[in-house]
Write an enzyme that holds these catalytic residues in place. Structure first.
Site, PDB file in Angstrom:
ATOM      1  N   CYS A 100     -10.345   3.361   2.444  1.00  0.00           N
ATOM      2  CA  CYS A 100     -10.546   4.181   3.628  1.00  0.00           C
ATOM      3  C   CYS A 100      -9.413   5.191   3.716  1.00  0.00           C
ATOM      4  O   CYS A 100      -8.369   5.034   3.085  1.00  0.00           O
ATOM      5  CB  CYS A 100     -10.607   3.316   4.873  1.00  0.00           C
ATOM      6  SG  CYS A 100      -9.129   2.322   5.122  1.00  0.00           S
ATOM      7  N   GLY A 113      -7.190   7.846   6.365  1.00  0.00           N
ATOM      8  CA  GLY A 113      -6.830   8.228   7.725  1.00  0.00           C
ATOM      9  C   GLY A 113      -7.468   9.551   8.116  1.00  0.00           C
ATOM     10  O   GLY A 113      -7.615  10.434   7.280  1.00  0.00           O
ATOM     11  N   HIS A 159       0.843  -1.193   0.000  1.00  0.00           N
ATOM     12  CA  HIS A 159       0.000   0.000   0.000  1.00  0.00           C
ATOM     13  C   HIS A 159       0.884   1.251   0.000  1.00  0.00           C
ATOM     14  O   HIS A 159       1.104   1.864   1.038  1.00  0.00           O
ATOM     15  CB  HIS A 159      -0.906  -0.042   1.246  1.00  0.00           C
ATOM     16  CG  HIS A 159      -1.826   1.121   1.406  1.00  0.00           C
ATOM     17  ND1 HIS A 159      -2.166   1.987   0.389  1.00  0.00           N
ATOM     18  CD2 HIS A 159      -2.498   1.553   2.510  1.00  0.00           C
ATOM     19  CE1 HIS A 159      -3.003   2.905   0.868  1.00  0.00           C
ATOM     20  NE2 HIS A 159      -3.221   2.671   2.137  1.00  0.00           N
TER      21      HIS A 159
END
Lengths: 367, 448
Positions: free
Chosen positions: B434, B436, B402
């Site tokens: 998603c 942060g 990622h």
């Protein structure tokens, strides 16, 4: 009477017109594949007004789920088929069984409901070089009709006089793009209005070759037009810009009012035959709306600024009186009965034809 | 005759289309009945029938989507490769792939980047652009919406095309987590303590994963099984050469840790994927973020380096220049959610993006749902009632890695290449992740 009626055309609805002779007779034009490619159907439907009494007692299975105030059956009286789509129709003002259809192949076809299908069409008027989008039968002189075409012209026809020549009486060439509608004035036998993709509204006297007035009415294409039935100088135009504008043709510099509220182009506008202040619209936003055009959005804005007369600051009466959402696709056809006050008919690409009242219950979508 | 019919039909469609050129409110004080999904409605019901297409010259379409291999930070093949080299590699490859695009036409290059120092990274992107041989007149900028930056870059380019700023633009993403670790500079604002949501923005990502797992009872076993499946799928895809068409090999240098010797290499495969990972292996790993917790190094996304690129343009531009259209950009949505459970972001963003596209979540044929953590990815799959068979079919970030800023573009490349390897019934795809501090982003594309 606030009963509703509905009918399903296999093809996609394009136009609906009440007969000027019979309160229970309605013409409906429909086209296959949304009028893009395929055949056309010209229907004549009959509303079974007598069914109302026995309907509630022993004929309930005929009712549509909303049992409330009765629904009247709408039945097929005649159906004529054409090779190309049909975009509009108009009843003859002099013969109760005759109507004319506007076809995608550029022809106008004359039908007689009293004759069997093989004798129809009575006539086919083939002169336009592109789709005819609307037809309008002259309500005053009664023996002529107009066709508005995507070949940028409007043609005047007399179906009887020209039986031997088979040609139009006159061609009006002035618009520079598709003519989407031409509509006779109900007040003057020779006067009509036309609107076009060239964004203009033109007023014509059919004895002259050129328009008597040309108004750049909207910034986008103008799709529909109608005359006020009480004030012979007032015309309504509906446009791709989603608004309806009301015009006093004696003062073409600025519109009388602008009606805002539709989410997409306004496809039909009809002025009420019983009430000078009321008009109706059908839109690509799938709704049919009822307006009091004398309450203008512009007026109310100036009121709020303290510039206009009357009306308290901050109060904005809405010109939109009622909005119907029974269509599940573009609402394309709309007519107002001249025989029953407040009675409306609409049709659309959802293939449904609905008859309802401006003071009655909302018709339900037909799924 | 039939030719005539077709011409007539096309003419009618064109005429009717002009009836829809106005659909946004014209004036501030208008009450509008327009809803966003209507245009798509109209397309599905009218323009798609009877021709089965929903093509409009003003559509935003994707004509190219590529990525570098994704490699392990500090250990993998790209650990010593700089951001500007990664950017240059994908930009040059994208232009090679679409040789009919005149580079002078490109209106903007938007690069998603998260951890790199903001100003320095913007400059590195400009350098990368020149290294790739771009003309000086083409501008570049960065965008940072954390883990969705690469997708946000696509959305930014799509919206600029829609706005008419330009006809063709490049969206990209880059991350060098080897060189730019996650960090926080300076102290904490004491005021944050008084506002729960503000305070919760400071929660480490791993802890938010534990929160999601605890709140929705996602067991360690479920998470480990999810992670093992990610590795299995990715390994199989790599073995079968499925990533070949989307990967741009990177010619670079690598420094040997022991000898400090520098040597030239070509990185052409992802190196985070592990063959033969099992639930049993993963079960041995210790939770990292919480005593008795369930999030481990094995069921969380890997820290990685990599870059991705997506070229978007107006359909009319693609047609004019003979570009092969991969997909139509249908919708994008970013939606907030509570920061302490930021992992649920896709569960709120995907329905919103689908609604904007006028489609149902159940209509989507393929998902690239970023696996920040097995906990949150499992939650989203369950919550949205998605079939596991259509989510991350070639594995996700747990196996591939990622690289934060690049992930959106990486997912888009993986999605579109997978869609094109399937039959035409695979029509609708979604990329989502998603974010942060509590957000989710999602985009819907329609394969062509």
């Amino acid at each position: 009477m606030a009963a509703t009626s509905h009918f399903r055309t296999p093809f996609n609805g394009y136009s609906v017109k009440f007969s000027p002779f019979f309160a229970d007779r309605i013409a409906v034009s429909a086209s296959q594949n949304f009028g893009i490619v395929g055949n056309g159907h010209q229907y004549v439907l009959r509303r079974e007004l007598n069914a109302l009494n026995n309907n509630n007692t022993n004929n309930n299975n005929n009712n549509f789920p909303h049992s409330g105030p009765a629904t009247l059956p709408l039945v097929e009286e005649a159906r004529f088929e054409t090779a190309d789509g049909i975009f509009d129709c108009a009843w003859s003002e002099e013969s109760e069984n005759v109507l004319v259809s506007a076809s995608g192949d550029g022809s106008a076809k004359l039908w007689d409901v009293s004759r069997p299908p093989f004798q129809n069409p009575l006539r086919s008027f083939n002169e336009h070089e592109a789709e005819i989008y609307t037809v309008s039968w002259n309500p005053t002189r009664k023996d002529v009709f107009l066709t508005a075409s995507w070949d940028d012209t409007i043609k005047l026809w007399n179906p009887r006089e020209n039986a031997h020549t088979r040609g139009s009486l006159k061609t009006f060439r002035e618009h520079t793009y598709c003519v989407y509608a031409a509509e006779w004035s109900p007040h003057h036998a020779d006067v009509f209005a036309s609107v076009s993709g060239d964004c203009t509204l033109k007023i014509w006297d059919c004895r002259k070759n050129h328009s008597t007035l040309s108004i750049p009415a909207h910034d986008f294409e103008v799709l529909c037009v109608d005359w006020n039935k009480y004030n012979d100088c007032v015309v309504a135009t509906g446009s791709v810009d989603r608004t309806v504008k009301l015009w006093d043709i004696r003062n073409p510099k600025k519109e009388l009012s602008v009606l805002r509220g539709h989410g997409y182009a306004v496809r039909r506008v009809k002025m009420d035959p019983f009430d000078e202040d009321i008009c109706y619209t059908a839109s690509y936003d799938m709704t049919v709306a009822m307006w009091n055009w004398k309450i203008s959005n512009t007026t109310s804005i100036s009121n709020t600024l303290g510039l206009g007369e009357g009306g308290e600051r901050g109060v904005q009466p809405s010109p939109l009186l009622r909005q119907w959402r029974h269509h599940t696709e573009f609402a394309v056809g709309l007519d107002v009965s001249v025989l029953n006050r407040g009675e409306l008919a609409s049709c659309g690409w959802d293939s449904s034809v609905q008859v309802f009242s401006n003071h009655g219950p909302d018709p339900l979508p037909i799924l | 005759m039939s030719n005539n019919n077709t011409n007539n039909a096309m003419k009618r469609v064109e005429r009717l289309k002009t009836h829809f050129v106005v659909s946004a409110p014209l004036l501030n004080n208008e009450s509008s009945t327009t809803n966003n999904s209507f245009v798509e409605r109209q397309e599905t019901s009218f323009f798609s029938s009877p021709f089965g297409s929903s093509k409009h010259p003003d559509d935003v379409v994707i004509v190219c989507a590529l990525r570098t291999p994704i490699t392990r930070a500090r250990k993998g093949g790209l650990k010593d490769t700089t951001a500007d080299d990664l950017v240059a590699t994908v930009l040059a490859a994208a232009l090679r792939e679409t040789e009919n695009i005149n580079a002078n036409d490109i209106g903007d290059v938007v690069v998603g980047s998260v951890l790199g120092d903001s100003s320095q990274r913007a400059n590195e992107c400009r350098i990368g652009m020149f290294l790739a041989g771009f003309p000086v007149k083409v501008p570049v900028r960065t965008v940072n919406r954390q883990c969705s930056s690469g997708l946000q870059a696509c959305a930014d380019v799509a919206s600029a095309i829609k706005a008419g700023y330009y006809e063709v633009g490049i969206a990209a993403g880059v991350e060098t987590m080897s060189k730019n670790p996650m960090k926080w500079d300076g102290g904490f604002n004491p005021k944050a303590a008084s506002v729960t949501n503000a305070q919760n923005c400071l929660i480490p990502m791993g802890v938010t994963s534990e929160n999601v797992a605890a709140k929705w009872h996602i067991s360690r076993e479920t998470q480990d099984a999810f992670a093992a499946e990610s590795h299995r799928r990715a390994a199989e895809a790599r073995r079968n050469g499925k990533f070949k068409s989307q990967i741009v090999p990177v010619v670079t240098k690598i420094i040997d840790k022991e000898t400090k010797e520098e040597k030239e290499i070509v990185v052409s495969e992802d190196d985070g994927i592990r063959e033969g990972v099992t639930v049993e292996n993963l079960a041995k790993l210790k939770p990292v973020f919480k005593k008795g917790g369930s999030t481990t190094a094995g069921n969380a996304s890997q820290v990685s380096d990599g870059a991705g690129v997506v070229i978007l343009c107006k359909r009319s531009y693609a047609t004019k220049n003979g570009l092969k259209i991969m997909a139509k950009w249908k919708s994008f949505s970013a939606v907030g959610c509570p920061p302490e459970i930021m992992g649920i972001g896709p569960a709120v963003a995907i329905p919103d993006a689908c609604e904007r596209a006028g489609v149902k979540v159940s209509d989507i044929n393929l998902f690239e749902l970023n696996e920040a953590f097995a906990s949150q990815a499992s939650y989203c799959v369950n919550h949205l009632k998605l079939s596991k068979d259509i989510v991350n079919v070639n594995g996700g970030a747990i196996a591939l890695g990622h690289p934060l800023g690049a992930t959106g573009a990486r997912c888009m490349a993986t999605l579109l290449h997978e869609m094109h390897s399937r039959d035409a019934s695979c029509k609708l795809g979604v990329v989502s992740m998603c974010i942060g501090s509590g957000m989710g982003a999602a985009a819907v594309v329609e394969r062509e």
